[in-house]
Design a protein around this motif. Structure first.
Motif, PDB file in Angstrom:
ATOM      1  N   GLY A   9       6.271  -8.895 -11.127  1.00 57.74           N
ATOM      2  CA  GLY A   9       6.293  -9.144 -12.562  1.00 57.74           C
ATOM      3  C   GLY A   9       6.217  -7.894 -13.418  1.00 57.74           C
ATOM      4  N   ILE A  10       6.555  -6.731 -12.827  1.00 61.68           N
ATOM      5  CA  ILE A  10       6.531  -5.491 -13.597  1.00 61.68           C
ATOM      6  C   ILE A  10       7.608  -4.553 -13.051  1.00 61.68           C
ATOM      7  CG2 ILE A  10       4.805  -4.350 -12.152  1.00 61.68           C
ATOM      8  CD1 ILE A  10       3.658  -3.200 -14.821  1.00 61.68           C
ATOM      9  N   ASP A  11       8.228  -3.803 -13.924  1.00 61.88           N
ATOM     10  CA  ASP A  11       9.220  -2.815 -13.520  1.00 61.88           C
ATOM     11  C   ASP A  11       8.520  -1.738 -12.679  1.00 61.88           C
ATOM     12  OD1 ASP A  11      11.320  -1.033 -13.275  1.00 61.88           O
ATOM     13  OD2 ASP A  11      11.303  -0.427 -15.377  1.00 61.88           O
ATOM     14  N   ALA A  12       9.117  -1.366 -11.562  1.00 59.60           N
ATOM     15  CA  ALA A  12       8.512  -0.373 -10.663  1.00 59.60           C
ATOM     16  C   ALA A  12       8.221   0.944 -11.381  1.00 59.60           C
ATOM     17  CB  ALA A  12       9.417  -0.134  -9.464  1.00 59.60           C
ATOM     18  N   LYS A  13       9.045   1.322 -12.342  1.00 58.20           N
ATOM     19  CA  LYS A  13       8.832   2.576 -13.075  1.00 58.20           C
ATOM     20  C   LYS A  13       7.655   2.485 -14.044  1.00 58.20           C
ATOM     21  CE  LYS A  13      13.579   4.059 -12.725  1.00 58.20           C
ATOM     22  NZ  LYS A  13      14.812   4.378 -13.419  1.00 58.20           N
ATOM     23  N   ALA A  14       7.251   1.267 -14.414  1.00 60.05           N
ATOM     24  CA  ALA A  14       6.143   1.072 -15.351  1.00 60.05           C
ATOM     25  C   ALA A  14       4.823   0.774 -14.641  1.00 60.05           C
ATOM     26  CB  ALA A  14       6.463  -0.058 -16.320  1.00 60.05           C
ATOM     27  N   PHE A  15       4.854   0.620 -13.306  1.00 57.27           N
ATOM     28  CA  PHE A  15       3.647   0.265 -12.559  1.00 57.27           C
ATOM     29  C   PHE A  15       2.632   1.404 -12.582  1.00 57.27           C
ATOM     30  CE2 PHE A  15       1.148   0.366  -8.650  1.00 57.27           C
ATOM     31  CZ  PHE A  15       0.508  -0.859  -8.742  1.00 57.27           C
ATOM     32  N   ALA A  16       1.379   1.056 -12.806  1.00 55.29           N
ATOM     33  CA  ALA A  16       0.267   2.004 -12.711  1.00 55.29           C
ATOM     34  C   ALA A  16      -0.879   1.284 -12.014  1.00 55.29           C
ATOM     35  CB  ALA A  16      -0.168   2.470 -14.096  1.00 55.29           C
ATOM     36  N   GLY A  17      -1.491   1.924 -11.038  1.00 59.31           N
ATOM     37  CA  GLY A  17      -2.595   1.306 -10.324  1.00 59.31           C
ATOM     38  C   GLY A  17      -3.533   2.341  -9.762  1.00 59.31           C
ATOM     39  N   TRP A  18      -4.696   1.878  -9.276  1.00 55.82           N
ATOM     40  CA  TRP A  18      -5.680   2.782  -8.714  1.00 55.82           C
ATOM     41  C   TRP A  18      -6.503   2.088  -7.638  1.00 55.82           C
ATOM     42  CZ3 TRP A  18      -5.900   0.567 -13.494  1.00 55.82           C
ATOM     43  CH2 TRP A  18      -6.958  -0.281 -13.745  1.00 55.82           C
ATOM     44  N   VAL A  19      -7.033   2.898  -6.728  1.00 51.71           N
ATOM     45  CA  VAL A  19      -7.989   2.479  -5.718  1.00 51.71           C
ATOM     46  C   VAL A  19      -9.045   3.573  -5.696  1.00 51.71           C
ATOM     47  CG1 VAL A  19      -8.399   2.006  -3.275  1.00 51.71           C
ATOM     48  CG2 VAL A  19      -6.238   1.314  -4.331  1.00 51.71           C
ATOM     49  N   ARG A  20     -10.277   3.196  -6.023  1.00 48.38           N
ATOM     50  CA  ARG A  20     -11.355   4.188  -6.114  1.00 48.38           C
ATOM     51  C   ARG A  20     -12.553   3.706  -5.295  1.00 48.38           C
ATOM     52  NH1 ARG A  20     -15.731   4.911 -10.010  1.00 48.38           N
ATOM     53  NH2 ARG A  20     -15.086   2.902 -10.835  1.00 48.38           N
ATOM     54  N   ALA A  29     -17.500   0.105  -1.334  1.00 46.21           N
ATOM     55  CA  ALA A  29     -16.695  -0.882  -2.054  1.00 46.21           C
ATOM     56  C   ALA A  29     -15.508  -0.157  -2.666  1.00 46.21           C
ATOM     57  CB  ALA A  29     -17.531  -1.554  -3.144  1.00 46.21           C
ATOM     58  N   LEU A  30     -14.537  -0.916  -3.136  1.00 48.96           N
ATOM     59  CA  LEU A  30     -13.363  -0.338  -3.781  1.00 48.96           C
ATOM     60  C   LEU A  30     -13.202  -0.915  -5.172  1.00 48.96           C
ATOM     61  CD1 LEU A  30     -10.780  -0.599  -0.861  1.00 48.96           C
ATOM     62  CD2 LEU A  30     -12.054   1.413  -1.594  1.00 48.96           C
ATOM     63  N   ASP A  31     -12.931  -0.050  -6.128  1.00 50.30           N
ATOM     64  CA  ASP A  31     -12.538  -0.465  -7.471  1.00 50.30           C
ATOM     65  C   ASP A  31     -11.016  -0.400  -7.474  1.00 50.30           C
ATOM     66  OD1 ASP A  31     -12.188  -0.950 -10.161  1.00 50.30           O
ATOM     67  OD2 ASP A  31     -12.852   1.039 -10.793  1.00 50.30           O
ATOM     68  N   ILE A  32     -10.361  -1.558  -7.532  1.00 48.21           N
ATOM     69  CA  ILE A  32      -8.908  -1.650  -7.430  1.00 48.21           C
ATOM     70  C   ILE A  32      -8.372  -2.253  -8.718  1.00 48.21           C
ATOM     71  CG2 ILE A  32      -6.983  -2.664  -6.156  1.00 48.21           C
ATOM     72  CD1 ILE A  32      -8.962  -2.990  -3.800  1.00 48.21           C
ATOM     73  N   GLY A  33      -7.303  -1.703  -9.236  1.00 50.38           N
ATOM     74  CA  GLY A  33      -6.725  -2.274 -10.442  1.00 50.38           C
ATOM     75  C   GLY A  33      -5.291  -1.827 -10.651  1.00 50.38           C
ATOM     76  N   CYS A  34      -4.631  -2.511 -11.568  1.00 44.37           N
ATOM     77  CA  CYS A  34      -3.250  -2.163 -11.898  1.00 44.37           C
ATOM     78  C   CYS A  34      -2.828  -2.883 -13.172  1.00 44.37           C
ATOM     79  CB  CYS A  34      -2.312  -2.523 -10.756  1.00 44.37           C
ATOM     80  SG  CYS A  34      -2.105  -4.283 -10.531  1.00 44.37           S
ATOM     81  N   ASN A  35      -1.601  -2.634 -13.594  1.00 46.05           N
ATOM     82  CA  ASN A  35      -1.064  -3.287 -14.778  1.00 46.05           C
ATOM     83  C   ASN A  35      -0.022  -4.353 -14.429  1.00 46.05           C
ATOM     84  OD1 ASN A  35       0.929  -1.535 -13.920  1.00 46.05           O
ATOM     85  ND2 ASN A  35       1.488  -0.861 -15.972  1.00 46.05           N
ATOM     86  N   ALA A  36       0.113  -4.706 -13.152  1.00 46.70           N
ATOM     87  CA  ALA A  36       1.055  -5.754 -12.737  1.00 46.70           C
ATOM     88  C   ALA A  36       0.448  -7.126 -13.034  1.00 46.70           C
ATOM     89  CB  ALA A  36       1.377  -5.644 -11.256  1.00 46.70           C
ATOM     90  N   HIS A  37       1.271  -8.059 -13.434  1.00 49.83           N
ATOM     91  CA  HIS A  37       0.808  -9.413 -13.748  1.00 49.83           C
ATOM     92  C   HIS A  37       0.378 -10.158 -12.485  1.00 49.83           C
ATOM     93  CE1 HIS A  37       0.568 -13.344 -15.568  1.00 49.83           C
ATOM     94  NE2 HIS A  37       1.424 -13.800 -14.679  1.00 49.83           N
ATOM     95  N   ARG A  38       1.035  -9.857 -11.369  1.00 47.19           N
ATOM     96  CA  ARG A  38       0.756 -10.572 -10.119  1.00 47.19           C
ATOM     97  C   ARG A  38       0.807  -9.592  -8.946  1.00 47.19           C
ATOM     98  NH1 ARG A  38       5.026 -13.941  -9.987  1.00 47.19           N
ATOM     99  NH2 ARG A  38       6.003 -13.080  -8.153  1.00 47.19           N
TER     100      ARG A  38
END
Length: 101
Positions: A9-20, A29-38
């Protein structure tokens, strides 16, 4: 650290995510996130990894979990036990805002 997942649900060029990695009461533990809808994990992803474990997932905001059979809505402070050998789809109902778990 995480596993095979596919942002949808997001353009590959617009994807941003992290694993910390973070430490919680002596556990890693991991703090995981991104801007993808799914975010989707398929049977193929699980099979290629060959893992056989569970993990606990909690959310810092509203996130849904759809393990093909049932649908769960997580809100802050909720925890879900997830079988890493099974497919799962996570989705956020917050538009295009980043979310994390």
């Amino acid at each position: 650290m995480c596993g095979r997942y596919n942002p949808e649900g997001i353009d590959a060029k617009a994807f941003a995510g992290w694993v910390r990695p973070v430490s919680v009461c002596g556990f890693t533990a991991l703090d995981i996130g991104c801007n993808a809808h799914r975010i989707e994990r398929t049977y193929r992803d699980a099979r290629l990894e060959g893992v056989d474990h569970y993990f606990a997932s909690s959310s810092r905001g509203p996130v849904g979990d759809d393990p093909q059979r049932s649908r769960v809505q997580l809100v802050s402070a909720d925890v879900a036990l997830v079988d890493a050998a099974r497919p799962v789809t996570y989705f956020a109902n917050n538009g295009s805002e980043p979310w994390n778990t």
